[in-house]
Design a protein around this motif. Structure first.
Motif, PDB file in Angstrom:
ATOM      1  N   LEU A 257      35.927  47.445  49.526  1.00  0.00           N
ATOM      2  CA  LEU A 257      36.931  48.293  49.349  1.00  0.00           C
ATOM      3  C   LEU A 257      36.682  49.582  50.575  1.00  0.00           C
ATOM      4  O   LEU A 257      37.683  50.156  50.797  1.00  0.00           O
ATOM      5  CB  LEU A 257      37.048  48.841  48.013  1.00  0.00           C
ATOM      6  CG  LEU A 257      37.468  47.861  47.040  1.00  0.00           C
ATOM      7  CD1 LEU A 257      37.751  48.567  45.579  1.00  0.00           C
ATOM      8  CD2 LEU A 257      39.096  47.280  47.224  1.00  0.00           C
ATOM      9  N   TYR A 355      45.722  53.586  38.175  1.00  0.00           N
ATOM     10  CA  TYR A 355      44.488  52.601  38.226  1.00  0.00           C
ATOM     11  C   TYR A 355      43.988  52.925  39.581  1.00  0.00           C
ATOM     12  O   TYR A 355      44.476  52.840  40.616  1.00  0.00           O
ATOM     13  CB  TYR A 355      44.660  51.016  38.315  1.00  0.00           C
ATOM     14  CG  TYR A 355      43.735  50.282  38.302  1.00  0.00           C
ATOM     15  CD1 TYR A 355      42.772  49.957  37.310  1.00  0.00           C
ATOM     16  CD2 TYR A 355      43.177  50.011  39.619  1.00  0.00           C
ATOM     17  CE1 TYR A 355      41.680  49.137  37.563  1.00  0.00           C
ATOM     18  CE2 TYR A 355      42.192  49.273  39.894  1.00  0.00           C
ATOM     19  CZ  TYR A 355      41.341  48.845  38.945  1.00  0.00           C
ATOM     20  OH  TYR A 355      40.267  48.085  38.846  1.00  0.00           O
ATOM     21  N   VAL A 356      42.753  53.396  39.376  1.00  0.00           N
ATOM     22  CA  VAL A 356      41.831  53.500  40.713  1.00  0.00           C
ATOM     23  C   VAL A 356      40.788  52.496  40.859  1.00  0.00           C
ATOM     24  O   VAL A 356      40.030  52.602  39.758  1.00  0.00           O
ATOM     25  CB  VAL A 356      41.455  55.087  40.786  1.00  0.00           C
ATOM     26  CG1 VAL A 356      40.547  55.276  42.266  1.00  0.00           C
ATOM     27  CG2 VAL A 356      42.687  56.031  41.096  1.00  0.00           C
ATOM     28  N   GLY A 357      40.483  52.008  42.057  1.00  0.00           N
ATOM     29  CA  GLY A 357      39.235  50.887  42.026  1.00  0.00           C
ATOM     30  C   GLY A 357      38.483  51.568  43.239  1.00  0.00           C
ATOM     31  O   GLY A 357      39.287  51.976  44.251  1.00  0.00           O
ATOM     32  N   GLU A 364      33.942  46.087  42.346  1.00  0.00           N
ATOM     33  CA  GLU A 364      35.097  47.003  42.047  1.00  0.00           C
ATOM     34  C   GLU A 364      34.780  47.582  40.769  1.00  0.00           C
ATOM     35  O   GLU A 364      35.042  46.893  39.847  1.00  0.00           O
ATOM     36  CB  GLU A 364      36.420  46.138  42.133  1.00  0.00           C
ATOM     37  CG  GLU A 364      37.543  47.347  41.831  1.00  0.00           C
ATOM     38  CD  GLU A 364      38.829  47.018  42.321  1.00  0.00           C
ATOM     39  OE1 GLU A 364      38.929  46.185  43.050  1.00  0.00           O
ATOM     40  OE2 GLU A 364      39.685  47.711  41.699  1.00  0.00           O
ATOM     41  N   ARG A 383      37.460  49.299  34.336  1.00  0.00           N
ATOM     42  CA  ARG A 383      37.066  47.845  34.849  1.00  0.00           C
ATOM     43  C   ARG A 383      35.662  47.673  35.371  1.00  0.00           C
ATOM     44  O   ARG A 383      35.244  48.258  36.101  1.00  0.00           O
ATOM     45  CB  ARG A 383      38.120  47.918  35.923  1.00  0.00           C
ATOM     46  CG  ARG A 383      38.093  46.331  36.434  1.00  0.00           C
ATOM     47  CD  ARG A 383      37.212  45.844  37.349  1.00  0.00           C
ATOM     48  NE  ARG A 383      37.189  44.424  37.481  1.00  0.00           N
ATOM     49  CZ  ARG A 383      36.352  43.742  38.274  1.00  0.00           C
ATOM     50  NH1 ARG A 383      35.562  44.413  38.897  1.00  0.00           N
ATOM     51  NH2 ARG A 383      36.486  42.427  38.124  1.00  0.00           N
TER      52      ARG A 383
ATOM     53  N   GLU B  18      51.799  52.747  42.991  1.00  0.00           N
ATOM     54  CA  GLU B  18      51.262  51.630  42.264  1.00  0.00           C
ATOM     55  C   GLU B  18      52.796  50.756  41.758  1.00  0.00           C
ATOM     56  O   GLU B  18      53.680  51.434  41.338  1.00  0.00           O
ATOM     57  CB  GLU B  18      50.558  51.964  41.017  1.00  0.00           C
ATOM     58  CG  GLU B  18      49.028  52.408  41.596  1.00  0.00           C
ATOM     59  CD  GLU B  18      48.148  52.896  40.312  1.00  0.00           C
ATOM     60  OE1 GLU B  18      48.571  52.421  39.186  1.00  0.00           O
ATOM     61  OE2 GLU B  18      47.359  53.703  40.534  1.00  0.00           O
ATOM     62  N   LEU B  45      41.566  41.454  38.101  1.00  0.00           N
ATOM     63  CA  LEU B  45      40.332  42.492  37.912  1.00  0.00           C
ATOM     64  C   LEU B  45      40.233  42.844  36.328  1.00  0.00           C
ATOM     65  O   LEU B  45      39.181  42.918  36.225  1.00  0.00           O
ATOM     66  CB  LEU B  45      41.004  43.718  38.729  1.00  0.00           C
ATOM     67  CG  LEU B  45      40.833  43.587  40.274  1.00  0.00           C
ATOM     68  CD1 LEU B  45      41.534  44.892  40.797  1.00  0.00           C
ATOM     69  CD2 LEU B  45      39.289  43.838  40.494  1.00  0.00           C
ATOM     70  N   ASP B  46      41.437  43.031  35.627  1.00  0.00           N
ATOM     71  CA  ASP B  46      40.989  43.438  34.514  1.00  0.00           C
ATOM     72  C   ASP B  46      42.224  43.309  33.664  1.00  0.00           C
ATOM     73  O   ASP B  46      43.393  42.943  34.096  1.00  0.00           O
ATOM     74  CB  ASP B  46      40.885  45.069  34.649  1.00  0.00           C
ATOM     75  CG  ASP B  46      40.402  45.654  33.252  1.00  0.00           C
ATOM     76  OD1 ASP B  46      39.832  45.078  32.695  1.00  0.00           O
ATOM     77  OD2 ASP B  46      40.450  46.952  33.292  1.00  0.00           O
ATOM     78  N   HIS B  96      45.916  43.824  35.967  1.00  0.00           N
ATOM     79  CA  HIS B  96      45.541  44.299  37.152  1.00  0.00           C
ATOM     80  C   HIS B  96      45.022  43.219  38.218  1.00  0.00           C
ATOM     81  O   HIS B  96      44.119  42.485  38.060  1.00  0.00           O
ATOM     82  CB  HIS B  96      44.515  45.304  37.359  1.00  0.00           C
ATOM     83  CG  HIS B  96      44.955  46.628  36.541  1.00  0.00           C
ATOM     84  ND1 HIS B  96      44.500  46.981  35.223  1.00  0.00           N
ATOM     85  CD2 HIS B  96      45.855  47.392  36.945  1.00  0.00           C
ATOM     86  CE1 HIS B  96      45.008  48.061  34.900  1.00  0.00           C
ATOM     87  NE2 HIS B  96      45.809  48.349  35.785  1.00  0.00           N
ATOM     88  N   ARG B 106      47.816  45.517  45.582  1.00  0.00           N
ATOM     89  CA  ARG B 106      47.456  45.275  44.260  1.00  0.00           C
ATOM     90  C   ARG B 106      48.821  45.449  43.408  1.00  0.00           C
ATOM     91  O   ARG B 106      49.881  45.718  44.032  1.00  0.00           O
ATOM     92  CB  ARG B 106      46.875  46.733  43.885  1.00  0.00           C
ATOM     93  CG  ARG B 106      45.294  46.653  44.155  1.00  0.00           C
ATOM     94  CD  ARG B 106      44.617  47.964  44.216  1.00  0.00           C
ATOM     95  NE  ARG B 106      43.406  47.983  44.814  1.00  0.00           N
ATOM     96  CZ  ARG B 106      42.345  47.662  43.984  1.00  0.00           C
ATOM     97  NH1 ARG B 106      42.288  47.361  42.863  1.00  0.00           N
ATOM     98  NH2 ARG B 106      41.275  47.545  44.807  1.00  0.00           N
ATOM     99  N   ARG B 108      50.451  45.662  39.076  1.00  0.00           N
ATOM    100  CA  ARG B 108      50.112  45.529  37.564  1.00  0.00           C
ATOM    101  C   ARG B 108      50.992  44.786  37.074  1.00  0.00           C
ATOM    102  O   ARG B 108      52.200  45.139  37.034  1.00  0.00           O
ATOM    103  CB  ARG B 108      50.101  47.083  37.126  1.00  0.00           C
ATOM    104  CG  ARG B 108      49.607  47.000  35.868  1.00  0.00           C
ATOM    105  CD  ARG B 108      49.677  48.420  35.369  1.00  0.00           C
ATOM    106  NE  ARG B 108      48.829  49.482  35.945  1.00  0.00           N
ATOM    107  CZ  ARG B 108      49.212  50.642  36.498  1.00  0.00           C
ATOM    108  NH1 ARG B 108      50.427  50.652  36.504  1.00  0.00           N
ATOM    109  NH2 ARG B 108      48.211  51.252  36.995  1.00  0.00           N
TER     110      ARG B 108
END
Lengths: 421, 181
Positions: A257, A355-357, A364, A383, B18, B45-46, B96, B106, B108
Motif C-alpha cells: 500500500l 475505512y482507512v487501510g 493491511e 481489520r 469511498e 479485507l473485512d 470491504h 476499493r 464497500r
C-alpha cells in the motif's frame, strides 16, 4: 458464471485450499492411530495465547483446529464508550508488537472524517516512527521464529537491536511501548533534542546488524532445511485467503500500500518493495529481512527531512479538536474553555463512515469508523491482518510434519492481540 | 466508475472518496460473484457488522438536537448539532473489497438486515470470509446461511448474548468463583 457450491470443486484450478474451507483441517476417518495433541494455550512457541488442536498420524499433521479468543479484550466495545480523544489509547494495545501502526490507522481515520489537515512535520515523524516500528516488529518475528526452530542466538541478536528502537521511542514519547504519541491532528509533543543524532546512529548500525542476521541464517543448512519448501501458499490462494503484507509478497504478489495507495508522504521517499515468488517459510523470512533494510533507508530519509523542519508546528492549529498549548491555559480564557471541553466532553466528529487501510508490518491494517456526529464513535472496527494470517495456517499445512507446524505458525507472524482484539 | 451491472444493487453512495454499494441481502452472493469475476475484486479485507439500535436518540446535552439543527429553547445534555439521518434497518454488514491489481480500487458492499434476518455466506466466493462471518455471528448475532462451522470464535462456546450489540449490558458480567457459591 454460476455460483460454485461449497464442497464441490476448488474455487479455481490449482488451489490448495482444502474444501470445505479450513477452519478445521478435517481428519480422514479412515485413518487409525490418530493422536490428538494440544498446542497451547500456553506453549512457548505459539506467539501469544493460541491453542491449536492437532491430529497427528505418526509425525504428520492430518487435522488442525485453531481455538482463539483467549486475548479477546473487547477493545471495539470499550472504544464505543470513550470519546474520540480518549480512544487513541486503545488501538496500540490491539497489535502490541506494531503498536504505532494501529494508533496511526485510527488517527488517520478520525482525521479523514474530520477532514483535518496535518502539518508536514507530523506526517514525516509518523513515517519515521512507523518504519522504526516495522523494524521492531520484524525483529520480534525473526527472533522468536528462529528461536522456535532452534536458533537461540538469533533471539539475543534481534533483541539487542530492538532495545535500541525502544530507546528511541522512550526518548521521543517517554514510554517504550504503547506510546500514544500520535494525536488526532499531529503529534502529542515536539520531537526532543538528540533524537536526530540517535536515529542516524541507529540507521548506520542497522544494515550491519541485518548482515549479521543473514550471515547466521540465510545459508545455514539447518535453517534452509527447516524453511525451504515448507508451508507453501500460492499467490491465488494467498489472495483468496485475504493475505496482505509480507505473507502476500512472499507468494510473489507485488502489493504494498505504501507504493499502491501512498498515504502520509510515502510517494516522496525512495525505497524498494521486496517480492519473492516461493511462498514458503524461507521467502517470508527473506521478505521481512529485506524490508528491515528498506525501512532503515526510509527512516534515514525521514530524519533528514525532519532536520530541515526544526521549529515548525507538530500539531494542527484547530482549537476545536486539538488541545491548546499548556502555557496558554494560564493566560487565555478561551484556551481554558477549549481544553476543558475537549477533555471532558470531547470533540464531535461529523456523521459518516470511513475505512482507512495502511501497510502495517503484518499486512493491511484497517480501521472502519462510524460516527453519528457525537463525541463518541458509534462503531470502531479494526481489520486485523493477523486474523486473516492465522486463518491461512490450515492451507499451508498440506503434507506438513509436526515440526513444520511450528515453523509455519511462526512465519505467518500472527500476533494474538491482533487476532483476538 | 459505475457499478450499475451489480445484481440486486439498491443504492450507490459516494462519501469521503469511498464508494458504498447497498445490495439486496437476498442477492448478496450473486452480487459478490459479479464483483469478483467481472469487476475483479479478488480480495475480501473485512466483514464488519454494525448495530444501529438507538441511532439518533442518544440524550443530548446543551441543547436538544433536531434534524434541522439545535433547538435553543430546549436545553438538554450531550451536544449534537443535529440528529443523524435515520437508518432503514437495525444492522448493516459492510464487506470491504479490494482489487489487487495495477488498477487497484476499493469498494464497500453494504447489506441491511433487521434482528433475526439471515444472509447467505460468501465463503464460496472468498474463502477468507469464514472467520469474519463467525466473528459477525459471535459479536453481533447475525447468522449466515450455509456456513460450515457457525460457532463462536472469540467468546467462549457457552457465552450468552452478543457483546457488540448496543443493548448488551456493560459491566454486567457475573463474577465467576466469587466465593459466595
Amino acid at each position: 458464471m454460476a455460483v460454485v457450491e461449497r464442497g464441490q470443486a476448488p474455487i479455481y484450478f490449482g488451489s490448495r485450499i482444502p474444501q470445505p474451507v479450513p477452519t478445521i483441517l478435517k481428519t480422514d476417518p479412515a485413518l487409525d492411530d490418530v493422536l490428538t495433541v494440544n498446542f497451547g494455550p500456553n506453549h512457548p512457541s505459539t506467539h501469544g495465547v493460541l491453542r491449536l488442536i492437532v491430529d497427528l498420524h505418526g509425525e504428520h499433521v492430518v487435522g488442525l483446529a485453531a481455538v482463539i479468543g483467549y486475548l479477546h479484550t473487547g477493545f471495539e466495545k470499550t472504544m464505543e464508550q470513550k470519546t474520540w480523544w480518549k480512544g487513541v489509547t486503545y488501538p496500540a494495545r490491539v497489535d502490541y508488537v506494531s503498536f504505532q501502526y494501529n494508533e496511526l490507522v485510527y488517527v488517520l481515520a478520525v482525521e479523514k472524517l474530520l477532514q483535518l489537515q496535518v502539518p508536514r512535520k507530523a506526517t514525516w515523524m509518523r513515517m519515521a516512527l512507523g518504519e522504526l516500528t516495522r523494524i521492531h516488529s520484524h525483529l520480534v518475528y525473526l527472533g522468536t521464529a528462529a528461536l522456535e526452530i532452534g536458533a537461540i542466538s538469533m533471539f539475543w541478536y534481534c533483541f539487542r537491536e530492538r532495545e535500541l528502537i525502544l530507546d528511541l521511542f522512550e526518548m521521543v514519547t517517554g514510554v517504550r511501548m504503547h506510546t500514544r504519541y500520535f494525536q488526532v491532528g499531529g503529534l502529542a509533543e515536539d520531537i526532543p533534542r538528540g533524537f536526530y543524532d540517535q536515529a542516524h546512529a541507529f540507521c548506520e548500525r542497522m544494515p550491519k546488524a541485518v548482515d549479521e542476521y543473514e550471515a547466521i541464517l540465510s545459508s545455514n543448512r539447518i535453517w534452509l532445511e527447516r524453511t525451504k519448501g515448507v508451508g507453501l501458499l500460492s499467490a491465488d490462494d494467498a489472495i483468496a485467503l485475504g493475505q496482505t503484507g509480507p505473507n502476500l509478497r512472499a507468494s510473489g504478489v507485488d502489493w504494498d500500500l505504501r507504493k499502491r495507495e501512498p498515504y502520509l508522504a510515502y510517494d516522496q521517499v525512495d525505497f524498494e518493495v521486496p517480492v519473492y515468488p516461493g511462498g514458503d517459510v524461507y521467502d517470508r523470512y527473506k521478505v521481512r529481512v529485506d524490508e528491515m533494510r528498506e525501512s532503515t533507508r526510509i527512516v534515514s530519509q525521514c530524519v533528514e527531512r525532519l532536520e530541515e523542519m526544526q521549529g515548525e508546528p507538530w500539531i494542527a492549529d484547530d482549537r476545536k479538536v486539538v488541545l491548546p498549548p499548556r502555557e496558554e491555559l494560564h493566560t487565555s480564557m478561551e484556551s481554558l474553555i477549549h481544553h476543558f471541553k475537549i477533555v471532558t466532553e470531547g470533540y464531535r466528529v461529523p456523521e459518516g463512515e470511513v475505512y482507512v487501510g495502511i501497510e502495517s508490518p503484518r499486512g493491511e491494517s484497517g480501521c472502519y469508523l462510524v460516527s453519528d456526529g457525537g463525541p463518541k464513535p458509534w462503531r470502531v472496527k479494526f481489520r486485523a491482518p493477523s486474523f486473516a494470517a492465522l486463518h491461512a495456517t490450515a492451507a499451508c499445512m498440506t503434507d506438513a510434519a509436526v515440526a513444520d507446524l511450528i515453523a509455519i505458525v511462526g512465519s505467518l507472524d500472527a500476533v494474538m492481540g491482533d487476532v483476538d482484539r | 466508475m459505475s457499478y450499475e451491472g451489480v445484481p440486486g444493487l439498491v443504492e450507490t453512495r459516494e462519501a469521503l472518496g469511498e464508494t458504498t454499494l447497498v445490495v439486496d441481502p437476498a442477492r448478496l452472493v450473486e452480487a459478490c460473484v459479479h464483483l469478483r469475476d467481472e469487476e475483479r475484486f479478488n480480495l475480501l479485507l473485512d466483514i464488519t457488522a454494525t448495530d444501529y439500535l438507538g441511532w439518533g436518540d442518544v440524550p443530548v446535552s446543551g441543547y436538544l438536537a433536531t434534524p434541522e439543527g439545535r433547538d435553543l429553547n430546549y436545553p438538554a445534555a450531550q451536544g449534537y448539532a443535529r440528529t443523524p439521518k435515520p437508518k432503514p434497518s437495525r444492522f448493516t454488514l459492510s464487506y470491504h473489497l479490494l482489487r489487487v491489481a495495477d488498477d487497484s480500487v476499493r469498494v464497500r458492499v453494504e447489506v441491511r438486515l433487521d434482528d433475526g434476518e439471515t444472509v447467505q455466506t460468501v465463503i464460496s466466493v472468498w474463502p477468507t470470509a469464514d472467520w469474519h462471518e463467525r466473528e459477525a455471528w459471535d459479536m453481533m448475532g447475525i447468522a449466515f446461511d450455509g456456513h460450515p462451522n457457525p460457532t463462536r470464535i472469540l467468546m467462549d462456546d457457552d457465552w450468552e448474548g452478543h457483546p457488540l450489540r448496543k443493548d448488551y449490558p456493560i459491566g454486567g458480567e457475573p463474577v465467576r468463583f466469587s466465593g459466595e457459591e
